[in-house]
Design a protein around this motif. Structure first.
Motif, short mmCIF file in Angstrom:
data_model
loop_
_atom_site.label_atom_id
_atom_site.label_comp_id
_atom_site.label_asym_id
_atom_site.label_seq_id
_atom_site.Cartn_x
_atom_site.Cartn_y
_atom_site.Cartn_z
N LEU A 154 13.77 71.07 12.54
CA LEU A 154 14.15 72.11 11.27
C LEU A 154 14.15 73.42 11.75
O LEU A 154 15.21 74.20 11.41
N ALA A 155 13.30 73.96 12.66
CA ALA A 155 13.63 75.48 13.33
C ALA A 155 14.50 75.59 14.03
O ALA A 155 15.29 76.75 13.90
N ASP A 159 19.80 77.73 9.75
CA ASP A 159 20.50 77.77 8.61
C ASP A 159 21.59 76.74 8.52
O ASP A 159 22.46 76.75 7.68
N ARG A 160 21.50 75.87 9.30
CA ARG A 160 22.53 74.66 9.22
C ARG A 160 22.24 73.70 8.17
O ARG A 160 22.95 73.06 7.70
N LEU A 161 20.92 73.79 7.75
CA LEU A 161 20.53 73.10 6.32
C LEU A 161 20.07 74.03 5.36
O LEU A 161 19.44 75.12 5.60
N ALA A 267 20.12 69.78 14.92
CA ALA A 267 19.73 70.73 15.72
C ALA A 267 19.87 70.53 17.28
O ALA A 267 20.55 71.71 17.77
N TRP A 268 20.20 69.38 17.68
CA TRP A 268 20.83 69.17 19.31
C TRP A 268 22.37 69.25 19.14
O TRP A 268 22.82 69.84 20.08
N ALA A 275 30.28 67.20 19.26
CA ALA A 275 30.75 67.15 17.92
C ALA A 275 30.31 65.78 17.27
O ALA A 275 30.30 65.70 15.77
N GLU A 276 30.42 64.63 17.80
CA GLU A 276 29.98 63.49 17.27
C GLU A 276 28.57 63.35 16.72
O GLU A 276 28.78 62.95 15.79
N VAL A 277 27.57 63.83 17.40
CA VAL A 277 26.36 63.83 17.06
C VAL A 277 26.05 64.77 15.95
O VAL A 277 25.53 64.44 15.05
N THR A 278 26.74 65.93 15.90
CA THR A 278 26.81 66.89 14.89
C THR A 278 27.28 66.13 13.44
O THR A 278 26.71 66.30 12.54
N ALA A 279 28.33 65.57 13.56
CA ALA A 279 29.06 64.74 12.56
C ALA A 279 28.09 63.68 12.03
O ALA A 279 28.16 63.65 10.77
#
Length: 294
Positions: A154-155, A159-161, A267-268, A275-279
């Motif tokens: 989370l840290a 602010d992505r969440l 986070a990663w 982009a794939e992991v982020t999505a």
């Protein structure tokens, strides 16, 4: 791939002492900095792979897997270890036929067959060897250990969440600690189609560097958040060949683990330009938020 990684001469000499002369070497690394894998072709077009692990932990995990659990998969269902060289964290492996399933443009029927065989291999892997006492302690603590990483992720995600999303993640981490006993053993640790080689010979599993003692259900998280999210028929095929239904505790744990996977991805992924992991993380989190509101 951004650049070709040369095979160190000392490692080629070591490999040739075990498999004979090498005619050609091809860099077969994944497209990330710490991946180092080479395809070694011998005189009779016999191929082997030489892998240098990215860390001592990964080398230790993968070495243990090849000694203890991988042989249970069968001769053509996974690479087999020829030798290892601890000082260089190097593994010399046989090759298995096929290409990563995710790269093959499979149709609906073929994907079902792939998942059916994956379920059977996953069950075989999970049942391959009993846990020794130290590994059992680690496995039984694996869900709590996953929950323990929540605040760190989370840290890092920052602010992505938003606030509500952060609270949802914390709630699922707390629930994960309360699911109760679940079946444990050795898992693959990165069980997904990029590590499934498909050919006319059937399915083979590769890349055991994340293999570890853990709850079996942890081997289903990536599949639940990617392959199965839009294709329940693939999940059905996998579970039928896996050979047993998940317990209530496992189903609860899987939902919680998908939430923790989402924040880990968020986070990663952006920090590493993936982009794939982020999505994957954003999609899972959006789905969980929608379900919690309904």
């Amino acid at each position: 791939m951004s650049s070709t990684k040369p095979l160190p001469a000392a490692l080629q000499r070591w490999a040739e002492q075990r498999i004979g002369p090498v005619v050609s070497v091809r860099d077969a690394s994944h497209d990330w900095d710490r991946s180092r894998v080479w395809d070694l072709e011998g005189e009779r077009r016999v191929h082997h792979y030489l892998k240098v692990s990215p860390s001592v932990t990964f080398f230790t995990r993968e070495s243990r897997a090849y000694h203890r659990i991988v042989p249970a998969l069968g001769h053509t269902r996974a690479p087999h270890l020829i030798d290892s060289r601890a000082q260089d964290m190097a593994l010399l492996l046989t090759a298995v036929p096929g290409a990563p399933a995710k790269e093959l443009g499979l149709n609906t029927t073929q994907w079902r067959t792939v998942h059916q065989q994956a379920g059977a291999l996953c069950a075989r892997l999970h049942e391959a060897a009993p846990l020794d006492p130290a590994d059992r302690v680690e496995a039984e603590a694996s869900l709590s250990a996953a929950a323990d990483g929540t605040e760190k992720h989370l840290a890092r995600a920052g602010d992505r969440l938003d606030h509500d999303e952060q609270q949802l993640i914390r709630d699922h981490a707390a629930r994960l600690r309360r699911v109760g006993p679940v079946p444990v053993g050795y898992i693959h640790g990165d069980n997904q189609p990029r590590n499934w080689l498909w050919s006319t010979s059937g399915l083979a599993l590769i890349d055991f560097e994340r293999s570890r003692p853990a709850a079996y259900v942890q081997d289903l998280v990536i599949l639940a958040t990617t392959q199965w999210a839009d294709h329940p028929d693939r999940e059905t095929a996998f579970r039928r060949s896996y050979g047993r239904e998940l317990s209530d505790a496992e189903r609860h744990a899987l939902r919680c683990l998908t939430a923790l996977d989402a924040v880990n991805c968020l986070a990663w992924g952006p920090d590493n330009g993936d982009a794939e992991v982020t999505a994957r993380g954003r999609r899972t989190l959006d789905r969980l938020m929608k379900e919690d509101r309904s």
